[in-house]
Scaffold this active site. Structure first.
Site, PDB file in Angstrom:
ATOM      1  N   HIS A 107       0.799  -1.227   0.000  1.00  0.00           N
ATOM      2  CA  HIS A 107       0.000   0.000   0.000  1.00  0.00           C
ATOM      3  C   HIS A 107       0.835   1.283   0.000  1.00  0.00           C
ATOM      4  O   HIS A 107       0.526   2.246   0.693  1.00  0.00           O
ATOM      5  CB  HIS A 107      -0.954   0.010   1.195  1.00  0.00           C
ATOM      6  CG  HIS A 107      -2.067  -1.006   1.098  1.00  0.00           C
ATOM      7  ND1 HIS A 107      -2.543  -1.479  -0.097  1.00  0.00           N
ATOM      8  CD2 HIS A 107      -2.790  -1.627   2.071  1.00  0.00           C
ATOM      9  CE1 HIS A 107      -3.527  -2.343   0.136  1.00  0.00           C
ATOM     10  NE2 HIS A 107      -3.692  -2.460   1.435  1.00  0.00           N
ATOM     11  N   HIS A 177      -9.846   2.043   0.606  1.00  0.00           N
ATOM     12  CA  HIS A 177      -9.751   0.893   1.510  1.00  0.00           C
ATOM     13  C   HIS A 177     -10.856   0.898   2.571  1.00  0.00           C
ATOM     14  O   HIS A 177     -10.624   0.518   3.719  1.00  0.00           O
ATOM     15  CB  HIS A 177      -8.379   0.871   2.177  1.00  0.00           C
ATOM     16  CG  HIS A 177      -7.874  -0.494   2.508  1.00  0.00           C
ATOM     17  ND1 HIS A 177      -8.484  -1.311   3.435  1.00  0.00           N
ATOM     18  CD2 HIS A 177      -6.821  -1.204   2.041  1.00  0.00           C
ATOM     19  CE1 HIS A 177      -7.815  -2.439   3.547  1.00  0.00           C
ATOM     20  NE2 HIS A 177      -6.805  -2.408   2.691  1.00  0.00           N
ATOM     21  N   GLU A 294     -11.700  -3.802  -2.512  1.00  0.00           N
ATOM     22  CA  GLU A 294     -10.741  -2.825  -3.016  1.00  0.00           C
ATOM     23  C   GLU A 294     -10.573  -2.981  -4.531  1.00  0.00           C
ATOM     24  O   GLU A 294      -9.878  -3.880  -4.997  1.00  0.00           O
ATOM     25  CB  GLU A 294      -9.390  -3.004  -2.324  1.00  0.00           C
ATOM     26  CG  GLU A 294      -9.451  -2.989  -0.810  1.00  0.00           C
ATOM     27  CD  GLU A 294      -8.242  -3.670  -0.201  1.00  0.00           C
ATOM     28  OE1 GLU A 294      -7.100  -3.254  -0.519  1.00  0.00           O
ATOM     29  OE2 GLU A 294      -8.429  -4.622   0.579  1.00  0.00           O
TER      30      GLU A 294
END
Length: 329
Positions: A107, A177, A294
């Site tokens: 991420h 997210h 996601e």
């Protein structure tokens, strides 16, 4: 028209002010933070008209500043999901990234897009967040100008439009997210929801969560959500969406039979990560209390030439749209 207001709700440890924008239209109320582009809350009615917040989050900015793992509601980048070994090679040059998830980069690294305060301005029926990620940030090449516009549509759906431009080749993979619990945040397990995903294949992963490179059929496995069924725990996998790209097809539909609330996700992205929050530590939510859907390009694409390309080059524009629609049944 969307009713939009803004207020000061705190500051980062460095003293940067954080604003909260509130958008309200057609029975949907969304609160959005400039810190991390966080979707702090989404309030929608159930089949009886009772309103509840259906996303997991913290009541104040301090909660997000102290959180290092769940990415509650966050805008994630420069590269969402995992890059194997914290490295990739682009145009003959190898780039090293932070290994913040075992041996891998996750991420965007130690300080991804979720840990910055974004500039914000009203944009029609929504709010446009923007920032410039400088060349070399978290090891990624190129100066990347990024924006994410959060819009409430006439029917109360939340649409997020991502845009990015670069001055040097760089991989880009952006997502939101948010964890959903259609019974209401803190109401109990979301892993009892019924889910349908328009995907006949997944990208199987190794023990560290990185794709093996295979595209495996879901038929006859616990990964098959082509027909609606209860989610259950134990998912952190990327689905290869069937025909959902272009924003016209439904990528996923999540239904809470108790409240009657339905979430419908459409996207221009080729993939979607299903994550059932199994690693939550009870502060403030426990395992399975929320489900993340996601929308994304595939994990580790910079190291997988067979996967859809994630490299953005100068003169190109990255555009991506995901829409979250709300209804009752």
């Amino acid at each position: 028209m969307t009713a939009i207001t803004t207020e000061h709700v705190g500051a980062t440890d460095e003293g940067t002010p954080v604003l909260r924008w509130t958008l309200e239209r057609a029975g949907t109320l969304v609160r959005l933070l400039t810190y991390g582009g966080v979707v702090q809350s989404v309030e929608v009615p159930d089949r009886h008209g009772t309103v509840a917040d259906v996303v997991l989050g913290f009541p104040d900015v301090a909660g997000y500043l102290g959180s290092r793992g769940p990415y509650f509601g966050a805008l994630v980048g420069r590269y969402a999901n995992r890059i194997a070994g914290g490295a990739f090679t682009l145009d003959g040059r190898t780039y090293r990234l932070a290994r913040n998830d075992g041996p891998n980069s996750l991420h965007g690294g130690e300080r991804g897009f979720d840990r910055w305060v974004w500039d914000a301005e009203r944009d029609g029926d929504g709010v446009r967040l923007s920032r410039v990620s400088p060349d070399g940030e978290e090891g990624f090449p190129g100066r990347l100008a990024v924006s994410a516009t959060y819009t409430l549509e006439a029917d109360g759906a939340l649409r997020i439009d991502y845009r990015a431009e670069t001055d040097a080749p760089t991989p880009v993979n952006l997502t939101n997210h948010t964890y959903w619990n259609l019974g209401g945040a803190g109401s109990g397990l979301a892993t009892g929801h019924v889910l349908r995903i328009a995907a006949g294949r997944i990208t199987p992963v190794d023990a560290t969560g990185v794709p093996t490179g295979e595209l495996a059929p879901v038929g006859g496995t616990r990964f098959d959500f082509r027909e609606p069924r209860v989610v259950g725990p134990g998912y952190d996998h990327n689905y290869v969406l069937d025909g959902a790209q272009g924003g016209t097809g439904v990528a996923a539909e999540l239904h809470d039979p108790v409240s009657g609330r339905v979430l419908t996700v459409t996207t221009t992205e080729p993939g979607m990560q299903l994550y059932t929050g199994d690693h939550f530590d009870g502060k403030p939510y426990g395992p399975g209390d929320g489900i993340a859907l996601e929308t994304q390009h595939f994990p580790d694409s910079p190291n997988r030439p067979s996967f859809p390309d994630t490299v953005l080059r100068p003169g190109q524009v990255f555009n991506s749209t995901t829409r979250y629609g709300f209804s009752v049944r």
